[in-house]
Design an enzyme around this catalytic site. Structure first.
Site, mmCIF file in Angstrom:
data_model
loop_
_atom_site.group_PDB
_atom_site.id
_atom_site.type_symbol
_atom_site.label_atom_id
_atom_site.label_comp_id
_atom_site.label_asym_id
_atom_site.label_seq_id
_atom_site.Cartn_x
_atom_site.Cartn_y
_atom_site.Cartn_z
ATOM 1 C CE LYS A 22 6.701 0.725 3.969
ATOM 2 N NZ LYS A 22 6.219 0.216 2.667
ATOM 3 C CG ASN A 23 6.191 -1.972 7.385
ATOM 4 O OD1 ASN A 23 5.654 -1.240 6.549
ATOM 5 N ND2 ASN A 23 6.698 -3.149 7.079
ATOM 6 N NE ARG A 92 -2.419 -1.910 -0.006
ATOM 7 C CZ ARG A 92 -3.592 -2.289 -0.500
ATOM 8 N NH1 ARG A 92 -4.615 -2.495 0.300
ATOM 9 N NH2 ARG A 92 -3.736 -2.466 -1.795
ATOM 10 C CB CYS A 116 1.233 -2.199 -1.326
ATOM 11 S SG CYS A 116 1.858 -3.843 -1.670
ATOM 12 N NE ARG A 121 -1.233 -5.521 2.325
ATOM 13 C CZ ARG A 121 -0.182 -4.727 2.383
ATOM 14 N NH1 ARG A 121 0.363 -4.274 1.273
ATOM 15 N NH2 ARG A 121 0.338 -4.369 3.529
ATOM 16 C CG ASP A 124 -13.923 -6.866 5.259
ATOM 17 O OD1 ASP A 124 -14.087 -5.720 4.784
ATOM 18 O OD2 ASP A 124 -14.284 -7.902 4.682
#
Length: 242
Positions: A22-23, A92, A116, A121, A124
């Protein structure tokens, strides 16, 4: 794609196939916006986050088809640069689209990402990295408006090796004039998979997997067939179970 052979005490024994990560697939799907050529992703997992990313791509004008573990994406007719708030709040990883949308359309409007709920998280580092490339950023009413009409390569040092920030800057930098250096870059294998996809699409990226990634602006466009790397978290879970 990978096969994992498990042997051990009863009843855990046998062979199972590890699906796509997934990532890895989420930033790759976002990167599809950068090219007008056809993309075919193999070993693409069928997950809610993947479906939500596909829905966002469709609202931007992309065509998406997902059958089994094969996903076909074409962003040739994409025209939107404003991410839908209701979908972005569910995912996200929608923030991954900020870099490629800027690279394709020189402007982008996004909401602060949802998804999530584990920990704080902030994004920035994403915004600071894009700002270093010449992006003008205005935050108002929970929305982020970005002007990337003058993307220029830069030497960027991340305060810490954020995976998301590394990937977002990579995807914006391929459309910037000149060379970009990302220092203190995250080294996860999913970043190397994104580099393989970008290079297959005709962009020039090297160094993923190390602490310094170099991106040269420009592209020699070509159709892409890319196999998404197996999910190492799933593999590790099954190995631990064995």
């Amino acid at each position: 794609m990978a096969n994992l052979i498990v042997t051990g005490g009863y009843p855990l024994t046998g062979c199972c196939r590890i699906g796509g990560a997934k990532n890895a697939v989420l930033p790759i799907l976002a990167a599809c916006v950068l090219t007008k050529r056809s993309v075919r992703l193999l070993n693409c997992p069928r997950l809610t986050d993947v479906d939500n990313m596909a829905r966002i791509l469709k609202t931007l004008g992309c065509t998406v088809r997902h059958e089994g573990d094969i996903m076909d994406v074409c962003a040739r007719d994409a025209a939107g640069f404003e991410l839908p708030e209701h979908l972005s709040k569910e995912l996200r990883s929608s923030i991954f689209l900020l870099g490629p949308v800027l690279g394709r359309f020189q402007q982008a409007v996004v909401t602060h990402p949802g998804g999530c709920e584990i920990g704080n998280r902030p994004i920035d580092l994403h915004l600071n990295g894009l700002s270093a490339l010449g992006v003008k950023i205005i935050e108002e009413g929970g929305r982020i408006r970005c002007d990337g009409s003058r993307l220029v390569g830069a030497d960027i040092h991340l305060d810490y090796p954020s995976v998301g920030a590394t990937e977002n800057v990579m995807m914006a930098a391929v459309a910037a004039e000149g060379e970009t250096y990302i220092r203190n870059a995250a080294r996860e294998p999913e970043i190397a998979d994104l580099q393989r996809f970008l290079c297959a699409a005709g962009f020039r990226v090297r160094g993923a997997g190390s602490s310094t990634i170099v991106i040269r602006g420009g592209c020699t466009p070509r159709d892409v067939v890319h196999t998404v790397m197996p999910d190492r978290i799933v593999a590790g879970t099954l190995l631990t179970a064995a």
